[in-house]
Design an enzyme around this catalytic site. Structure first.
Site, mmCIF file in Angstrom:
data_model
loop_
_atom_site.group_PDB
_atom_site.id
_atom_site.type_symbol
_atom_site.label_atom_id
_atom_site.label_comp_id
_atom_site.label_asym_id
_atom_site.label_seq_id
_atom_site.Cartn_x
_atom_site.Cartn_y
_atom_site.Cartn_z
ATOM 1 N N THR A 82 21.546 12.870 58.458
ATOM 2 C CA THR A 82 22.427 11.696 58.541
ATOM 3 C C THR A 82 23.893 12.084 58.358
ATOM 4 O O THR A 82 24.752 11.690 59.135
ATOM 5 C CB THR A 82 22.026 10.678 57.439
ATOM 6 N N VAL A 83 24.169 12.864 57.329
ATOM 7 C CA VAL A 83 25.569 13.205 57.040
ATOM 8 C C VAL A 83 26.035 14.379 57.909
ATOM 9 O O VAL A 83 27.122 14.337 58.497
ATOM 10 C CB VAL A 83 25.765 13.523 55.533
ATOM 11 N N LYS A 92 24.957 15.090 44.589
ATOM 12 C CA LYS A 92 25.139 14.704 43.169
ATOM 13 C C LYS A 92 23.978 15.138 42.297
ATOM 14 O O LYS A 92 24.154 15.397 41.104
ATOM 15 C CB LYS A 92 25.383 13.200 43.039
ATOM 16 N N GLU A 108 34.100 15.042 46.479
ATOM 17 C CA GLU A 108 34.487 13.619 46.531
ATOM 18 C C GLU A 108 33.327 12.748 47.011
ATOM 19 O O GLU A 108 33.105 11.644 46.513
ATOM 20 C CB GLU A 108 35.696 13.447 47.464
ATOM 21 N N GLU A 142 17.661 8.367 49.588
ATOM 22 C CA GLU A 142 17.398 9.774 49.288
ATOM 23 C C GLU A 142 15.973 10.118 49.723
ATOM 24 O O GLU A 142 15.160 9.251 50.003
ATOM 25 C CB GLU A 142 17.534 10.029 47.775
ATOM 26 N N ASP A 144 19.466 8.465 41.052
ATOM 27 C CA ASP A 144 20.661 8.794 41.847
ATOM 28 C C ASP A 144 21.912 8.204 41.176
ATOM 29 O O ASP A 144 22.959 8.867 41.088
ATOM 30 C CB ASP A 144 20.494 8.251 43.276
ATOM 31 N N LYS A 202 25.146 10.266 39.550
ATOM 32 C CA LYS A 202 26.555 9.962 39.840
ATOM 33 C C LYS A 202 27.323 9.639 38.557
ATOM 34 O O LYS A 202 28.476 10.043 38.398
ATOM 35 C CB LYS A 202 26.631 8.803 40.830
#
Ligand code: NAP
Ligand code: HSE
Length: 320
Positions: free
Chosen positions: A13-14, A100, A122, A182, A193, A197
């Site tokens: 996806t990313v 993360k 970030e 995830e 998750d 974070k």
């Protein structure tokens, strides 16, 4: 023009969106006198159909890392990225990551590299909404007192869809199809998750070595359609809330589903959005809100990190 070699770990996806954004923003690299060359893109299955620019060097062999001057990690998981990134970081080269779980759970191994300014992350919290940048720079002038946040897009999506009458299972399946969740989604719905974070954030404002194990975690699995409807009828909404505040001499970090008035700043519209309320003695109350999950919003923060590195800004250095 100088050529900068970039290794990409992961093309889901990313990762796919990072490749597109590198092409879309070519003019900004040109202005910096930089030509980006992708040396390799690590995947599990190189024959799987993907939405990537023509000629993308997909491979199962990570040896391209040797000839990469910067690495972008979007694999997910912990063991595989740690095994690939540690030797790379030890060679003094920078890493950009959205992971993360890795940052929260492997801090002992990563801390020295973060302190050396070699780790850029970030996108690991609130995806495309910049919050680590301000917390690692300008907000340090103010005495941090408390934060409260909605940090998981999947849970926010599920709870919002349940307000419209969808079942938990239906809403979770949709969040997975949208690329928010995830692998496995227990990380999202179990609150882990969000806890990852929160541990990452706590290291910028409370304690540079804040341990992930100190976060008290409760997820949304037990929230029912009846709970959501009852909250709505009373003018409230249910959100999975992360909180960090003073507790005696130390800090207390919690993740739990909470009923908040619909007018609360954490109840912003937009199913997969995140929001964070930051309180400091001198800076007062600040609100950060925006896209918290999704391929392109996450890619935007990671390409932003790449630009920061190219122009000479250090990575995200925790309190020390
Ligand atoms: P994804 O869609 O599951 O993509 C993971 C990619 O990594 C896939 O291309 C997969 O290869 C590859 N991969 C995984 N394990 C591998 C291994 N052992 N060897 C080689 N390749 C491997 O995940 P994603 O949603 O892009 O998320 C990636 C990271 O970004 C995670 O750390 C996630 O927490 C973080 N993140 C995601 C979002 C989001 O909205 N999705 C937002 C912020 C942060 P194949 O394609 O061949 O299976
Ligand atoms: N699974 C995560 C979420 C992705 O839903 O918020 C963004 O970190």
């Amino acid at each position: 023009m100088r050529t900068v070699t970039v290794g990409l770990l992961g093309c889901g996806t990313v990762g796919q969106n990072i490749l597109h954004l590198l092409e879309r923003r070519k003019a900004i690299f040109d202005n910096l006198g930089v030509q980006i060359e992708v040396t390799g893109v690590l995947v599990r299955d190189a024959s799987k159909p993907r939405d990537v620019p023509p000629g993308t060097p997909l491979t199962r062999d990570p040896t391209f890392l040797q000839e990469s001057s910067v690495v972008i990690e979007v694999l997910g998981g912990i063991e595989q990225p740690l095994a690939l990134l540690l030797p790379y970081l030890r060679s003094g080269r920078p890493v950009i990551t959205a992971n993360k779980a890795l940052l929260a759970e492997c801090w002992d191994e990563l801390r020295e590299h973060a302190l050396a300014g070699r780790l850029y992350y970030e996108a690991s919290v609130m995806a495309g909404t910049p919050v680590i940048g301000p917390m690692s720079t300008v907000l340090r002038a103010s005495t941090f007192t408390r934060l409260q946040a909605v940090l998981n897009g999947t849970c926010n999506y599920i709870l919002t869809q349940m307000e419209g009458g969808k079942t938990y299972a239906q809403a979770l399946a949709e969040a997975q199809a949208l690329g928010y969740a995830e692998d496995p989604p227990t990380l999202d719905v179990g609150g882990f998750d969000t806890a990852h974070k929160l541990a990452v954030l706590a290291r910028f404002c409370a304690d540079g070595d804040f341990p992930y194990s100190a976060v008290e975690v409760q997820g949304i699995e037990d929230v029912t359609l009846e709970d959501v409807a009852a909250a709505r009828a009373a003018g409230d909404r249910i959100k999975l809330v992360a909180e960090l505040c003073c507790a005696g001499e130390g800090w207390r970090a919690t993740v739990s589903p909470q009923r908040l008035p619909a007018t609360h700043p954490l109840c912003n519209e937009g199913a997969s959005r995140n929001a964070l309320l930051y309180e400091g003695e001198e800076c007062g109350s600040l609100i950060f809100a925006g896209g918290g999950a999704g391929g392109m919003v996450t890619a935007s923060a990671m390409v932003g990190d790449l630009l920061d590195w190219l122009i000479g800004f250090p990575g995200h250095v925790p309190l020390h």
